[in-house]
Design an enzyme around this catalytic site. Structure first.
Site, PDB file in Angstrom:
ATOM      1  CG  ASN A  18      -1.421   1.113   1.382  1.00 39.55           C
ATOM      2  OD1 ASN A  18      -1.155   2.295   2.040  1.00 39.55           O
ATOM      3  ND2 ASN A  18      -2.674   1.544   0.846  1.00 39.55           N
ATOM      4  CD  GLU A  87     -12.352   2.968   1.578  1.00 37.99           C
ATOM      5  OE1 GLU A  87     -13.672   1.699   1.655  1.00 37.99           O
ATOM      6  OE2 GLU A  87     -12.238   4.368   2.015  1.00 37.99           O
ATOM      7  CD  GLU A  88      -4.887   0.682  -2.192  1.00 39.16           C
ATOM      8  OE1 GLU A  88      -4.536   0.968  -3.360  1.00 39.16           O
ATOM      9  OE2 GLU A  88      -3.460   0.399  -1.797  1.00 39.16           O
ATOM     10  CG  LEU A  89      -4.802   2.062   6.622  1.00 37.39           C
ATOM     11  CD1 LEU A  89      -4.070   1.518   6.551  1.00 37.39           C
ATOM     12  CD2 LEU A  89      -3.742   4.246   6.876  1.00 37.39           C
ATOM     13  CB  ILE A  92      -4.913  -2.934   4.856  1.00 39.54           C
ATOM     14  CG1 ILE A  92      -4.236  -3.650   3.754  1.00 39.54           C
ATOM     15  CG2 ILE A  92      -3.874  -3.682   6.452  1.00 39.54           C
ATOM     16  CD1 ILE A  92      -3.006  -2.415   3.476  1.00 39.54           C
TER      17      ILE A  92
END
Length: 164
Positions: A18, A87-89, A92
């Protein structure tokens, strides 16, 4: 950008990276990708290396996040400017709590406190811009701030570009 797992994971990855592309894609992110793939034989997801023309972004990225057992989050100066990174975080951290996966935060010219104190810290301007533009719901912004705060409490690596 809100996404649920509706499509099956097409590939299994060991590691998901990320990152904010404009900050570290050609440097640190690519270095990590090549070291892990070439030297250690791991399957690593780095968007510009793994996404193919015609891939639907959200399902492909979410699938990679869900399949990886280790996630490396490269927090950089402009990280919080990207809704995708944030958003990826969130995705995750959702996996982190559900599946007990590993997250390795790497703080590149930022510190964990910059993630903790978004209102007054280094990322304050980025969040002011998200709010000013009005393209993102306030609820999402609050979730992103909470995700950054949670990530700041995970032991990670600290990189300073001006130190040798």
């Amino acid at each position: 950008m809100e996404q649920t797992a509706t499509e099956p994971v097409s590939a299994t990855y060991h590691v998901f990276i990320n990152h904010r592309g404009s900050d570290v894609k050609k440097t640190l992110a690519s270095f990590i990708y090549h070291r892990l793939t070439n030297c250690h034989g791991l399957r690593v997801f780095l968007d510009n290396k793994e996404l193919r023309t015609g891939d639907t972004l959200c399902p492909a990225i979410l699938g990679a996040i869900q399949s990886a057992s280790v996630h490396i989050a490269l927090f950089t100066e402009h990280y919080a400017e990207s809704p995708w990174c944030l958003e990826e975080l969130r995705w995750i951290l959702r996996s982190y709590h559900k599946r007990n996966i590993k997250i390795i935060p790497a703080f590149c010219d930022v510190e964990p406190k910059d993630l903790r104190y978004v209102e007054s810290g280094r990322y304050a301007k980025a969040f002011e811009e998200h709010q000013r533009k009005g393209r993102v719901a306030m609820e999402s912004i609050q979730r992103w701030k909470a995700a950054l705060n949670k990530a700041s409490h995970i032991s990670g690596l600290l990189f300073k570009s001006n130190e040798r």
